[in-house]
Design a protein around this motif. Sequence first.
Motif, short mmCIF file in Angstrom:
data_model
loop_
_atom_site.label_atom_id
_atom_site.label_comp_id
_atom_site.label_asym_id
_atom_site.label_seq_id
_atom_site.Cartn_x
_atom_site.Cartn_y
_atom_site.Cartn_z
N UNK A 40 38.39 -2.30 -7.61
CA UNK A 40 39.66 -2.42 -6.91
C UNK A 40 39.46 -3.14 -5.59
N UNK A 41 40.54 -3.43 -4.91
CA UNK A 41 40.49 -4.14 -3.63
C UNK A 41 40.54 -3.15 -2.49
N UNK A 42 39.91 -3.52 -1.36
CA UNK A 42 39.88 -2.62 -0.21
C UNK A 42 39.63 -3.43 1.04
N UNK A 43 39.65 -2.74 2.17
CA UNK A 43 39.37 -3.39 3.45
C UNK A 43 37.90 -3.73 3.57
N UNK A 44 37.04 -2.90 3.01
CA UNK A 44 35.59 -3.13 3.13
C UNK A 44 34.92 -2.79 1.81
N UNK B 277 34.11 9.20 -12.14
CA UNK B 277 34.38 7.76 -12.25
C UNK B 277 33.79 7.07 -11.02
N UNK B 278 33.14 5.93 -11.25
CA UNK B 278 32.62 5.13 -10.14
C UNK B 278 33.67 4.12 -9.71
N UNK B 279 33.94 4.05 -8.40
CA UNK B 279 34.90 3.10 -7.84
C UNK B 279 34.14 2.07 -7.02
N UNK B 280 34.27 0.80 -7.38
CA UNK B 280 33.66 -0.32 -6.66
C UNK B 280 34.77 -1.07 -5.95
N UNK B 281 34.67 -1.21 -4.64
CA UNK B 281 35.73 -1.83 -3.85
C UNK B 281 35.27 -3.20 -3.35
N UNK B 282 36.15 -4.18 -3.53
CA UNK B 282 35.87 -5.54 -3.08
C UNK B 282 36.57 -5.78 -1.75
N UNK B 283 35.88 -6.30 -0.74
CA UNK B 283 36.46 -6.44 0.62
C UNK B 283 37.34 -7.69 0.75
N UNK B 284 38.56 -7.63 0.26
CA UNK B 284 39.45 -8.80 0.28
C UNK B 284 40.75 -8.53 1.03
N UNK C 268 45.10 -11.38 -2.88
CA UNK C 268 45.22 -11.22 -4.33
C UNK C 268 44.49 -12.34 -5.07
N UNK C 269 44.62 -13.55 -4.55
CA UNK C 269 43.91 -14.68 -5.16
C UNK C 269 42.40 -14.49 -5.01
#
Length: 642
Positions: free
Chosen positions: A302-306, A315-322, A331-332
Amino acid sequence: MTGARSVVLVAVSGPDGAATSSLVRRLAILLRERSVPVTTQCHGCFLCRRFPVPPRVRDAGEPGERWARRASDPERRGSLPRRAHAFVDAAEAAVRIAVALLTAILRAHGRQAVVLTDRGPLDALVTFDPPPSSVATRVFRRIAERYGLTLLVETGPEPLHWPGRQEATGASADRWYRYQAWSTRLPRVSRVDGARAPSLLAATAVEQVLDTVRERAANGAEEENGGGTSGGRWNGCPRSAGTEQGGHGSGGTERGGEVPPHVVVSVYDESGDRGHRGGGAALVVGKVARRLAEDFRVTVVTASQRAGTEYRDGVRYVRLPVRRAGPRARRLAFLALLPFVARRIRHDLWLEIFTPPFPTGFLPLATSAPVVGIDRGRGAAVPRRRSPVSFLPVERLGLRRYRHIVAMNAADGSAIRRLCPRADVQVFAEGVEPRPLDESRLGSGQFILYLGRIDTWAKGLDLLLDAYDRARPPLDLLLAGSGTPAEERRLAALVAARTRGPEPRIHWVGYADEERKHQLLRDSAFLVLPSRHEAFGRVALEGMSYGKPVLHFDLPALRWMREGGDVAVPPFDVTALGERMGELARDPALRRALGRRSALASQRYSWDEMTGRYLALAHRLLDAPAPARRPRKRGTSCPTTR
């Protein structure tokens, strides 16, 4: 696989009240029950055990960096002894790690092993709190890079007890916030809820350790075999085909000791995003991921600030810093990063939730594993705002890359089949928590309710206010929800323009949390859904579960409510909307009859039913032979479930 790469270092970190030592003992027992060689080792120098470092409490107006300590203060050591203490801690930690690795290698006899430490570099950084650019910080970061996983036991800023002294509440909070700050600067830190029961905490932690061990074993096998298959064994059991062949082979659930397949779900929305609190993507993903975790290993991207990684509910959550970019740019950026993430995360199946306003992604081009596209925002036959860029050619090209697509409603499913006739297109509705029918509350209510995201055009709030202003029904209108600052300012201006007299009848109450939302649904007379564009209408389903009629425009995406206690008017007919609004507000008997039908209709939509469809789809794709679920050449027809 031999050598240091066959050993995974795992640190259990947290404040002194987090019981990290007992968690290490529990983890060691659970891992040994799974035939994983385990070595336990403490992390920290003899000075830390004999002379604990006092917490850092800065005096008001104290100059200098946080690393500095005044020698005149009897509660703190001077800066030079404190620096020396930090380097002694780092040196002894390095020696202890080397000894533990050698011991684990000798005991493992070539198998994948684990070394557990009840402290780690994160605890040392919190204890000494050096400047981020100092030599001590670089030394501890180098040590942290050797760890495969650091489990941070979250306990919150409660008062903690130090050996020989009672720590003040303010110092405890400062120490916990330092844990949060330093955890973002170190690699591979995962948080676990320390408030849970010890057995549940240990069960969650051991799954994270096993995931790390599996990933290390798979990566090591790929390196040794040049990226090919491997006939090696992990824990005395053969790896699944997905692990042996780059994570893209077939496999099943954990039978006979096999490693279960890995399912990845990618979704842009995050539950904490203020601008999208009204959307249901994050809620649906959470429900689906927890259901899939019963039979598979599940990762949510998912997307996140960091950037960061977190484990929650198995469940493992991997956050992309976008999220620091603009609304469309982030979003792009999220879509652009997904192919690279797909190359790094080994997986057997990928569920991709499309990211509006971009009509589709091209993830199937980046992986050979099956990819299921989930379309949540098409809104078939609904007029859209004009856009300077036409996505239709890109949409057609992108959708035809997918062999499996899920739509939220039948209208969107039909539209996707026209664009992608060879795809397996299925319709999965959303779900709701089942509730008993309360006959005493049917037909009652104190106000008309709009509940959802604040988006004036898409949600039709301007049409709703116009209709209410014309009809003037006897019930007040409540608007509950939040959106972007620009949309909230636009709604505030519309409400102010229609508020006349000393007692306004239109009330915007802002964002409603779960408890407040349920209270509003219980106390409302009926719901109004004036949207120009809807993917499914989850709020309508929630209102139906409380026995409330739903007034809406007759959109194709909302026709699942037909004969279910709903009241549909011609699309975007403000006059008809106002007339039916006044009729429902003045007739409790009509609301009672429609509410009973709504409650009965909502019982057909449960979370168990909805998530079970995703689970069945995952089993069908992962349990089937590879040629049957991945055609050899493009254009091969796939069976379609209507």
